[in-house]
Motif scaffolding. Structure first.
Motif, PDB file in Angstrom:
ATOM      1  N   HIS A  36       0.823  -1.207   0.000  1.00 26.87           N
ATOM      2  CA  HIS A  36       0.000   0.000   0.000  1.00 26.87           C
ATOM      3  C   HIS A  36       0.863   1.266   0.000  1.00 26.87           C
ATOM      4  CE1 HIS A  36      -3.826   2.109   0.726  1.00 26.87           C
ATOM      5  NE2 HIS A  36      -3.056   2.988   1.352  1.00 26.87           N
ATOM      6  N   ALA A  37       1.963   1.208   0.725  1.00 25.19           N
ATOM      7  CA  ALA A  37       2.847   2.382   0.820  1.00 25.19           C
ATOM      8  C   ALA A  37       3.666   2.601  -0.438  1.00 25.19           C
ATOM      9  CB  ALA A  37       3.775   2.229   2.025  1.00 25.19           C
ATOM     10  N   LEU A 101      -3.730   7.152   6.761  1.00 30.93           N
ATOM     11  CA  LEU A 101      -3.201   5.934   7.362  1.00 30.93           C
ATOM     12  C   LEU A 101      -1.703   6.073   7.615  1.00 30.93           C
ATOM     13  CD1 LEU A 101      -5.062   3.342   5.101  1.00 30.93           C
ATOM     14  CD2 LEU A 101      -5.476   3.719   7.548  1.00 30.93           C
ATOM     15  N   PRO A 102      -1.177   5.416   8.661  1.00 34.28           N
ATOM     16  CA  PRO A 102       0.269   5.507   8.918  1.00 34.28           C
ATOM     17  C   PRO A 102       1.115   4.876   7.822  1.00 34.28           C
ATOM     18  CG  PRO A 102      -0.790   3.941  10.404  1.00 34.28           C
ATOM     19  CD  PRO A 102      -1.887   4.669   9.714  1.00 34.28           C
ATOM     20  N   PHE A 103       0.518   4.016   7.002  1.00 30.72           N
ATOM     21  CA  PHE A 103       1.237   3.395   5.891  1.00 30.72           C
ATOM     22  C   PHE A 103       0.712   3.922   4.551  1.00 30.72           C
ATOM     23  CE2 PHE A 103      -2.066   0.655   7.624  1.00 30.72           C
ATOM     24  CZ  PHE A 103      -2.863   0.364   6.524  1.00 30.72           C
ATOM     25  N   SER A 104       0.333   5.185   4.534  1.00 24.61           N
ATOM     26  CA  SER A 104      -0.164   5.805   3.304  1.00 24.61           C
ATOM     27  C   SER A 104       0.881   5.776   2.200  1.00 24.61           C
ATOM     28  CB  SER A 104      -0.572   7.258   3.579  1.00 24.61           C
ATOM     29  OG  SER A 104      -1.716   7.324   4.382  1.00 24.61           O
ATOM     30  N   SER A 105       0.418   6.004   0.993  1.00 26.21           N
ATOM     31  CA  SER A 105       1.296   5.989  -0.177  1.00 26.21           C
ATOM     32  C   SER A 105       2.467   6.945  -0.013  1.00 26.21           C
ATOM     33  CB  SER A 105       0.488   6.372  -1.418  1.00 26.21           C
ATOM     34  OG  SER A 105       1.332   6.568  -2.533  1.00 26.21           O
ATOM     35  N   THR A 106       3.627   6.459  -0.380  1.00 25.81           N
ATOM     36  CA  THR A 106       4.833   7.293  -0.411  1.00 25.81           C
ATOM     37  C   THR A 106       5.106   7.833  -1.807  1.00 25.81           C
ATOM     38  OG1 THR A 106       6.226   5.344  -0.816  1.00 25.81           O
ATOM     39  CG2 THR A 106       5.869   5.983   1.488  1.00 25.81           C
ATOM     40  N   VAL A 107       4.217   7.528  -2.748  1.00 23.93           N
ATOM     41  CA  VAL A 107       4.383   7.952  -4.145  1.00 23.93           C
ATOM     42  C   VAL A 107       3.393   9.080  -4.410  1.00 23.93           C
ATOM     43  CG1 VAL A 107       4.369   7.240  -6.556  1.00 23.93           C
ATOM     44  CG2 VAL A 107       5.063   5.610  -4.782  1.00 23.93           C
ATOM     45  N   VAL A 110      -0.232   8.911  -6.443  1.00 29.95           N
ATOM     46  CA  VAL A 110      -0.577   7.518  -6.767  1.00 29.95           C
ATOM     47  C   VAL A 110      -0.979   6.818  -5.471  1.00 29.95           C
ATOM     48  CG1 VAL A 110       0.231   5.319  -7.710  1.00 29.95           C
ATOM     49  CG2 VAL A 110       1.051   7.473  -8.691  1.00 29.95           C
ATOM     50  N   CYS A 111      -2.051   6.019  -5.530  1.00 29.44           N
ATOM     51  CA  CYS A 111      -2.410   5.224  -4.351  1.00 29.44           C
ATOM     52  C   CYS A 111      -3.267   4.033  -4.776  1.00 29.44           C
ATOM     53  CB  CYS A 111      -3.133   6.063  -3.306  1.00 29.44           C
ATOM     54  SG  CYS A 111      -4.858   6.460  -3.669  1.00 29.44           S
ATOM     55  N   HIS A 112      -3.392   3.092  -3.852  1.00 29.51           N
ATOM     56  CA  HIS A 112      -4.235   1.917  -4.071  1.00 29.51           C
ATOM     57  C   HIS A 112      -5.672   2.259  -3.693  1.00 29.51           C
ATOM     58  CE1 HIS A 112      -1.800  -1.361  -5.539  1.00 29.51           C
ATOM     59  NE2 HIS A 112      -0.823  -1.023  -4.723  1.00 29.51           N
ATOM     60  N   ALA A 113      -6.322   3.043  -4.542  1.00 26.56           N
ATOM     61  CA  ALA A 113      -7.681   3.507  -4.283  1.00 26.56           C
ATOM     62  C   ALA A 113      -8.729   2.492  -4.714  1.00 26.56           C
ATOM     63  CB  ALA A 113      -7.919   4.828  -5.011  1.00 26.56           C
ATOM     64  N   GLN A 377     -11.354   6.440  -4.859  1.00 28.23           N
ATOM     65  CA  GLN A 377     -11.229   7.676  -4.100  1.00 28.23           C
ATOM     66  C   GLN A 377     -10.037   7.563  -3.155  1.00 28.23           C
ATOM     67  OE1 GLN A 377     -13.317  10.486  -4.647  1.00 28.23           O
ATOM     68  NE2 GLN A 377     -13.838   9.164  -6.377  1.00 28.23           N
ATOM     69  N   GLY A 378      -9.328   8.663  -2.959  1.00 28.24           N
ATOM     70  CA  GLY A 378      -8.097   8.628  -2.184  1.00 28.24           C
ATOM     71  C   GLY A 378      -8.277   8.413  -0.702  1.00 28.24           C
ATOM     72  N   ASP A 379      -9.535   8.448  -0.218  1.00 29.48           N
ATOM     73  CA  ASP A 379      -9.755   8.237   1.211  1.00 29.48           C
ATOM     74  C   ASP A 379     -10.146   6.803   1.553  1.00 29.48           C
ATOM     75  OD1 ASP A 379     -12.287   8.200   0.126  1.00 29.48           O
ATOM     76  OD2 ASP A 379     -13.193   9.488   1.649  1.00 29.48           O
ATOM     77  N   LEU A 380     -10.063   5.887   0.580  1.00 30.04           N
ATOM     78  CA  LEU A 380     -10.471   4.494   0.809  1.00 30.04           C
ATOM     79  C   LEU A 380      -9.692   3.879   1.971  1.00 30.04           C
ATOM     80  CD1 LEU A 380     -12.043   1.925  -0.136  1.00 30.04           C
ATOM     81  CD2 LEU A 380     -10.037   1.399  -1.551  1.00 30.04           C
ATOM     82  N   VAL A 381     -10.425   3.287   2.914  1.00 33.00           N
ATOM     83  CA  VAL A 381      -9.832   2.543   4.021  1.00 33.00           C
ATOM     84  C   VAL A 381     -10.455   1.157   4.038  1.00 33.00           C
ATOM     85  CG1 VAL A 381      -9.530   2.393   6.524  1.00 33.00           C
ATOM     86  CG2 VAL A 381      -9.394   4.613   5.388  1.00 33.00           C
TER      87      VAL A 381
END
Length: 402
Positions: A36-37, A101-107, A110-113, A377-381
Motif C-alpha cells: 500500500h505504501a 493511514l500511517p502506511f499511506s502511499s509514499t508515491v 498515486v495510491c491503491h484507491a 477515491q483517495g480516502d479508501l480505508v
C-alpha cells in the motif's frame, strides 16, 4: 520462510490450509501495508512483481514472468485432471491518497484507491497456504494457477498480457475477487450471471478554423458543437440501443479554448461508455462514431472519434458461484454469503471468462458500523480483517473445485 514451503502433515487439507493462513496472517498484513505504501501504476509494477517473485520462490513455488510486469505461479499436479486459476490485479491508480493511514502511499499522486494491494496479498496468502497442502493437490490431480495480473486499471488491460502468454491454457475454471467497501467485512457478495458491466473508452476530438466570438457565422462554433456532442450523443445512444442494456455514456474530461472571446480551433471530450448487456456491447461497433458525426454535421467542424473497446461484462458461472459460496461458508460462517447487484463498473477479468467459466466475488471490506467508502477515491480505508478472509476464500475455493 522455510515454514511456508513445508509439506502437509494432516489428513484434512481444509483445516491445514486455514491453520496455515492463521499463522501467516500477521505477515500478510505487514506485506499488504508495504504494498500500500509503494503503489505502482499500470505496467510499472516492477517492485511489486519483484517482491512476489522473491516471496514465492522462497516458498519453492515455481513462477514465470509475464511480458512486462506480473507473473504466474503454479501449484499442484504437473499433469492434472483439473486446473483452477486464481487471479489478482497489481496496479494502483493515479489518485492522491488522503486516508491519513500511517502506511499511506509514499508515491506522490498515486495510491491503491481500488484495493488491489489487498487482492495481491490475498492471492499471495492463498498460494502460500496451498503450498502447505500441495501433496493433497497432487493426490487429487488438481493444479492451481495463481495469476498476478498487471494493468487492470487501463484500457486495454493486462488481462490480454495473461491471455497472450497462455495463462488460461488448460484452465477449467477461474476465480477472482474485488474489494467492496459497501458491504461489511466477513461477508462475500455473490450473484449468478452478470456482475459487472461492459466498459469502453470514448474520445472525441473536434477541429475547425477558429475565429472571433463576435462572428460565429464566419467561422465554425466549435465549442457549441462540442456541447452538442456532450448532450446529444448520449441521448442518441439511449434511443439506438435497447434500454434494457442500461447503456450510459458519461464524460469525465472536456477541453476547449483558453479565452472568452476566441472560438477555439480544437476541442476534446473523453469519457466512458458502460452497459450491462453483453449482446448490445458486441453490436455497438461503429454506432458511437456515426452518432458523433451526425450531431456535429450542421456545425461545419471535423470530428475524430476513438472508441476503444475496453471490457465485456463479467458473467459469473453458476457452478463457480456455488464453489465460492461453499468456500465462504466454510471459511467464515453460514451467514457469509450476501446477494449483490450488477455494477456498472468494468473489470478486465471478464476477458478471461470469455473462454473459461468462472466467477468474481465481492469481498466485504467495511468495518461493521463504520464509514462506507467509494472505490477510486483517495480516502479508501479497508478493514484489514478482510485480508485473512479473502485468502481463505480463494484457497478453499480451489480445494472445493474438484
Amino acid at each position: 520462510m522455510s515454514d511456508l514451503a513445508s509439506s502437509d502433515t494432516t489428513v484434512d487439507p481444509v483445516a491445514a490450509t486455514v491453520a496455515q493462513l492463521d499463522r501467516l496472517l500477521p505477515q500478510l498484513v505487514t506485506w499488504r501495508r508495504d504494498l500500500h505504501a509503494h503503489p505502482e501504476t499500470a505496467h510499472r509494477e516492477t517492485r511489486t512483481t519483484a517482491f512476489l517473485t522473491d516471496t514465492l520462490a522462497a516458498a519453492a513455488i515455481p513462477v514465470r514472468p509475464l511480458p512486462v510486469t506480473g507473473l504466474i505461479a503454479e501449484l499442484g499436479a504437473t499433469v492434472p485432471r483439473r486446473r483452477v486459476a486464481l487471479r489478482a490485479d497489481l496496479d494502483a491508480l493515479p489518485v492522491p491518497e488522503r486516508s491519513g493511514l500511517p502506511f499511506s502511499s509514499t508515491v506522490e499522486g498515486v495510491c491503491h484507491a481500488c484495493g488491489h494491494d489487498v487482492h495481491t496479498t490475498v492471492l499471495l496468502g492463498a498460494a502460500l497456504a496451498l503450498k502447505s497442502v500441495e501433496s493433497t493437490l497432487v493426490e487429487r490431480g488438481l493444479a492451481v494457477r495463481c495469476i498476478f495480473q498487471p494493468a487492470e486499471e487501463v484500457v486495454p488491460g493486462g488481462a490480454h498480457d495473461v491471455l497472450d502468454a497462455g495463462g488460461l491454457d488448460g484452465v477449467d475454471r477461474a476465480y477472482a475477487l474485488h474489494c467492496d467497501p459497501s458491504i461489511d467485512v466477513g461477508t462475500v457478495g455473490l450473484t449468478v450471471g452478470p456482475i459487472t458491466a461492459a466498459c469502453d473508452a470514448v474520445e472525441v476530438t473536434l477541429t475547425g478554423p477558429g475565429g472571433h466570438t463576435s462572428r460565429p457565422h464566419l467561422s465554425a462554433d466549435l465549442t457549441f458543437a462540442l456541447g452538442k456532442v456532450l448532450t446529444d450523443v448520449p441521448a442518441v445512444l439511449s434511443r439506438r440501443l435497447d434500454p434494457r442494456a442500461g447503456a450510459t455514456l458519461v464524460w469525465g474530461q472536456v477541453d476547449a479554448g483558453n479565452a472568452a472571446n476566441v472560438i477555439p480551433a480544437t476541442g476534446r471530450a473523453v469519457g466512458t461508455l458502460r452497459m450491462l448487456d453483453a449482446d448490445e456491447w458486441h453490436r455497438i461497433d461503429g454506432l458511437v462514431e456515426q452518432a458523433v458525426r451526425d450531431v456535429v454535421a450542421p456545425y461545419q467542424v471535423a470530428a475524430k472519434v476513438d472508441h476503444i473497446r475496453g471490457v465485456p461484462p463479467v458473467v459469473n458461472d453458476a457452478d463457480a458461484v456455488a464453489a465460492l459460496a461453499a468456500a465462504a461458508r466454510a471459511s467464515v460462517g453460514p451467514d457469509a454469503v450476501v446477494p449483490t447487484r450488477q455494477s456498472l463498473g468494468g473489470e478486465d477479468f471478464s476477458w478471461m471468462l470469455q473462454s473459461t467459466p468462472g466467477a468474481l466475488a465481492r469481498l466485504g471490506t467495511r468495518t461493521p458500523g463504520g464509514a462506507t467508502y467509494e472505490l477510486h477515491q483517495g480516502d479508501l480505508v479497508v478493514d484489514e480483517a478482510a485480508i485473512g478472509i479473502g485468502a481463505r476464500l480463494l484457497a478453499l475455493t480451489a480445494l472445493q473445485d474438484v
